[in-house]
Design a protein around this motif. Structure first.
Motif, PDB file in Angstrom:
ATOM      1  N   CYS A  35      -0.490   4.188  18.881  1.00  0.00           N
ATOM      2  CA  CYS A  35       0.086   3.984  17.551  1.00  0.00           C
ATOM      3  C   CYS A  35       0.444   2.519  17.342  1.00  0.00           C
ATOM      4  O   CYS A  35       0.787   1.800  18.284  1.00  0.00           O
ATOM      5  CB  CYS A  35       1.308   4.872  17.351  1.00  0.00           C
ATOM      6  SG  CYS A  35       2.725   4.455  18.405  1.00  0.00           S
ATOM      7  N   ARG A  36       0.358   2.098  16.091  1.00  0.00           N
ATOM      8  CA  ARG A  36       0.672   0.707  15.760  1.00  0.00           C
ATOM      9  C   ARG A  36       1.713   0.656  14.642  1.00  0.00           C
ATOM     10  O   ARG A  36       2.828   1.081  14.821  1.00  0.00           O
ATOM     11  CB  ARG A  36      -0.608  -0.033  15.371  1.00  0.00           C
ATOM     12  CG  ARG A  36      -1.559  -0.275  16.554  1.00  0.00           C
ATOM     13  CD  ARG A  36      -2.739  -1.140  16.164  1.00  0.00           C
ATOM     14  NE  ARG A  36      -2.299  -2.452  15.676  1.00  0.00           N
ATOM     15  CZ  ARG A  36      -3.107  -3.338  15.116  1.00  0.00           C
ATOM     16  NH1 ARG A  36      -4.399  -3.064  14.959  1.00  0.00           N
ATOM     17  NH2 ARG A  36      -2.652  -4.497  14.703  1.00  0.00           N
ATOM     18  N   SER A  88       0.951  12.774  11.748  1.00  0.00           N
ATOM     19  CA  SER A  88       0.303  11.454  11.767  1.00  0.00           C
ATOM     20  C   SER A  88      -0.287  11.111  13.131  1.00  0.00           C
ATOM     21  O   SER A  88      -1.234  10.320  13.211  1.00  0.00           O
ATOM     22  CB  SER A  88       1.312  10.374  11.359  1.00  0.00           C
ATOM     23  OG  SER A  88       2.466  10.438  12.197  1.00  0.00           O
ATOM     24  N   HIS A  89       0.266  11.672  14.182  1.00  0.00           N
ATOM     25  CA  HIS A  89      -0.163  11.352  15.552  1.00  0.00           C
ATOM     26  C   HIS A  89      -0.204  12.661  16.343  1.00  0.00           C
ATOM     27  O   HIS A  89       0.702  12.945  17.133  1.00  0.00           O
ATOM     28  CB  HIS A  89       0.794  10.345  16.200  1.00  0.00           C
ATOM     29  CG  HIS A  89       0.936   9.066  15.432  1.00  0.00           C
ATOM     30  ND1 HIS A  89       1.778   8.936  14.339  1.00  0.00           N
ATOM     31  CD2 HIS A  89       0.334   7.858  15.590  1.00  0.00           C
ATOM     32  CE1 HIS A  89       1.691   7.704  13.871  1.00  0.00           C
ATOM     33  NE2 HIS A  89       0.829   7.022  14.600  1.00  0.00           N
ATOM     34  N   ASN A 127       0.819  -1.206   0.000  1.00  0.00           N
ATOM     35  CA  ASN A 127       0.000   0.000   0.000  1.00  0.00           C
ATOM     36  C   ASN A 127       0.859   1.265   0.000  1.00  0.00           C
ATOM     37  O   ASN A 127       0.387   2.354   0.303  1.00  0.00           O
ATOM     38  CB  ASN A 127      -0.931   0.019   1.217  1.00  0.00           C
ATOM     39  CG  ASN A 127      -0.174   0.202   2.526  1.00  0.00           C
ATOM     40  OD1 ASN A 127       1.046  -0.055   2.603  1.00  0.00           O
ATOM     41  ND2 ASN A 127      -0.864   0.650   3.556  1.00  0.00           N
ATOM     42  N   ALA A 187       8.268   5.204   7.415  1.00  0.00           N
ATOM     43  CA  ALA A 187       7.394   4.022   7.456  1.00  0.00           C
ATOM     44  C   ALA A 187       8.246   2.766   7.556  1.00  0.00           C
ATOM     45  O   ALA A 187       8.177   1.882   6.704  1.00  0.00           O
ATOM     46  CB  ALA A 187       6.493   3.981   6.230  1.00  0.00           C
ATOM     47  N   GLU A 195       1.536   2.092  11.535  1.00  0.00           N
ATOM     48  CA  GLU A 195       1.372   3.088  10.477  1.00  0.00           C
ATOM     49  C   GLU A 195       2.607   3.987  10.360  1.00  0.00           C
ATOM     50  O   GLU A 195       3.487   3.999  11.230  1.00  0.00           O
ATOM     51  CB  GLU A 195       0.125   3.948  10.742  1.00  0.00           C
ATOM     52  CG  GLU A 195       0.183   4.771  12.017  1.00  0.00           C
ATOM     53  CD  GLU A 195      -0.334   4.031  13.233  1.00  0.00           C
ATOM     54  OE1 GLU A 195      -0.572   4.704  14.267  1.00  0.00           O
ATOM     55  OE2 GLU A 195      -0.473   2.795  13.186  1.00  0.00           O
ATOM     56  N   VAL A 197      -0.250   5.241   0.402  1.00  0.00           N
ATOM     57  CA  VAL A 197       0.182   6.034   1.555  1.00  0.00           C
ATOM     58  C   VAL A 197       0.926   7.278   1.096  1.00  0.00           C
ATOM     59  O   VAL A 197       0.678   8.401   1.574  1.00  0.00           O
ATOM     60  CB  VAL A 197       1.083   5.190   2.486  1.00  0.00           C
ATOM     61  CG1 VAL A 197       1.718   6.066   3.568  1.00  0.00           C
ATOM     62  CG2 VAL A 197       0.288   4.062   3.114  1.00  0.00           C
TER      63      VAL A 197
END
Length: 271
Positions: free
Chosen positions: A261-262, A251-252, A34, A142, A264, A38
């Protein structure tokens, strides 16, 4: 620094370890990811204009080379660069992410997918990201977060008969250690401690676990995800590294997002 150059040259050779899966029908058999989605999402959301300088760290064979008119890819493996030149007619710059040939504060938008976990002395990479990123510049990081020691030791694949007592116990516990709830409960206290430390002010260093891939076992067992990782690092550590240095975390954006968060991407902006 640990010399990984030879390893990553062999990974992309059709007659070598061939982690890259290079075949005569290479372009028609690229693994699905993906990453394009992204990248496109964040480039649109952050309004990355055509005149900005865009850099990709660890571009591999340059599958993202057409994402922007001013894209420049940087890649450690000369074999991957040969593939990029053959299949995509582009030539990334051969470079070590820990010592990039890029002028300071010259990159407006930087991104990297599934690369940083493969680099020993990871703190040097993060220092380079800070150095080359221009004021108000963005970075998408990432990397594969929380790579487990189990795959790099091939514990899931090796029979009990060849394992020592401690490794047998580790193999027995794999179903528990792989459980997402268990993994979150292990990481949660560390995240809270980082957040409390951040409240005191000052810069927070990245926190990671060095891993030691068993490349000597690759000829016996099939490749599985993250069995070539040199780093296990929580995304929360990356977020707090940048936040403690005054970066905006797109993003966070709040403490709840950070704590939960995981896997991502972490997206930051230099102020």
């Amino acid at each position: 620094m640990q010399d990984t150059k030879k390893i990553y040259e062999e990974l992309y050779k059709p007659d070598g370890i061939n982690y890259g899966g290079v075949t005569n029908d290479f372009l028609n058999n690229l693994p699905e990811t993906n990453q394009h989605e992204v990248l496109a999402y964040w480039m649109e959301r952050l309004a990355i204009g055509e005149k900005l300088n865009v850099a990709e760290i660890g571009c591999g064979f340059a599958r993202h080379n057409n994402c922007h008119p001013n894209w420049t890819g940087y890649e450690y493996s000369s074999e991957a660069i040969k593939i990029a030149n053959t299949y995509f007619n582009v030539t990334p710059v051969e470079a070590d992410a820990r010592d990039l040939p890029i002028n300071s504060e010259s990159v407006d938008f930087l991104f990297s997918f599934a690369v940083f976990e493969h680099i020993p002395k990871l703190e040097l990479v993060y220092q380079e990201v800070e150095r080359i990123l221009a004021p108000k510049g963005y970075a998408i990081i990432a990397q594969a977060w929380n790579c487990r020691p189990l795959p790099v030791k091939k514990l899931e694949q090796r029979p009990y008969s060849e394992l020592s007592g401690s490794k047998k116990f580790g193999k027995f516990l794999i179903p528990i250690r792989n459980n997402l709830v268990f993994r979150f409960l292990v990481s949660f206290p560390k995240r809270i401690l980082r957040e409390l430390k951040a409240l005191k002010g000052g810069s927070i260093d990245i926190d990671y676990l060095p891993l030691h891939p068993r490349f000597d076992l690759w000829n016996r067992f099939d490749h599985i995800s993250d069995d070539d990782a040199f780093i296990s690092m929580d995304a929360h550590s990356a977020i707090l590294y940048f936040k403690s240095r005054g970066y905006k975390i797109h993003s966070h954006p709040n403490v709840i997002c950070r704590i939960l968060c995981r896997g991502e991407a972490v997206v930051v902006q230099k102020q």
